[in-house]
Structures are given as structure tokens and as C-alpha cells.
Design a protein around this motif. Structure first.
Motif: not given
Length: 136
Positions: A13-17, A61-68, A133-136
Motif C-alpha cells: 500500500q505504501r508503494f502504491n501511495l 511517504v513510502g518508508h521503504g527499504v526495498q530497491t523498488r 529515496s530509501r530508509v536505511i
């Protein structure tokens, strides 16, 4: 209101956001930076700031750690850079003209120092966008 609460959203859902937020941010920042470069200060360092702004939006917005998340940020930065260059060279009306995009893309084929600097600043913007762009 769960859409705006990042802690309750899943990774998908965060990735879609961020796809929506990144697309809006890249279009708005691309047009605004192109307008700024056309009328106020025409330097490619503005594109590095655009790449950083898109990366920070994706990160917050995403708080993502993946490379996508980083790849999405990279693609949105490419879109913003392309829009910025078209607006800088051809104005707002150039956004609907396909030949404007072709001429911007063929500029990098020229073999002079300006095209090398053109590529260096854009590569730096893409690098910053990918890294931050990523949270590391």
C-alpha cells in the motif's frame, strides 16, 4: 484516514501511495524547475535539487527499504528532468509537442563539452535520487 497514516499501511500500500505521490511530485517539480530555469537561473544544479526533493518525498511517504522504492524514485526523477528540459528550452507549450522531447534527447548525442556536463549533472541528480529515496 488510514491512507495518510503510514504506520497502518502495508508495504504494498505504501508503494502504491508513492507511485501517486511520486508522479504528482515529478510533474509539478519538473514544470516548476523548468520555468525557474527558463526565467530566473538556468543552471543544471537545479535538477540535482529536484532529484533530492523527489527522493525525500519518496522516503517520507513510502518508508521503504526495498530497491523498488529507489527505482521508482529514479524513474520519477528521469520524468522530472525531461519535463524540466522541455519547459526550459521550449516553454510550457513544448510539453504537448513531441518534437520538443526528441530534440532534448538528441542533445546528449552531440560531442562537445556541454553535452558531457549535461550528462554529468543529470547523472548526479539520478544518483542522489536513488541513494536518498530509501530508509536505511
Amino acid at each position: 484516514m488510514d491512507l495518510l497514516n503510514g504506520r497502518t499501511l502495508s508495504q504494498k500500500q505504501r508503494f502504491n501511495l508513492i507511485l501517486v505521490a511520486g508522479a504528482v511530485a515529478s510533474i509539478v517539480l519538473g514544470i516548476l524547475s523548468g520555468y525557474f530555469r527558463q526565467y530566473v537561473f538556468n543552471h543544471a544544479i537545479i535538477l540535482v535539487l529536484v532529484g533530492l526533493a523527489i527522493a525525500l518525498i519518496i522516503q517520507k511517504v513510502g518508508h521503504g527499504v526495498q530497491t523498488r522504492f529507489a527505482v521508482a524514485s529514479l524513474l520519477f526523477t528521469v520524468l522530472a528532468i525531461l519535463l524540466s528540459d522541455v519547459v526550459t528550452d521550449f516553454g510550457i507549450a513544448g510539453l504537448v509537442d513531441f518534437s520538443a522531447y526528441q530534440s532534448v534527447l538528441t542533445f546528449m548525442i552531440h560531442e562537445d563539452i556541454y553535452s558531457v556536463l549535461w550528462l554529468v549533472y543529470r547523472a548526479l541528480a539520478l544518483y542522489i535520487s536513488y541513494i536518498y529515496s530509501r530508509v536505511i
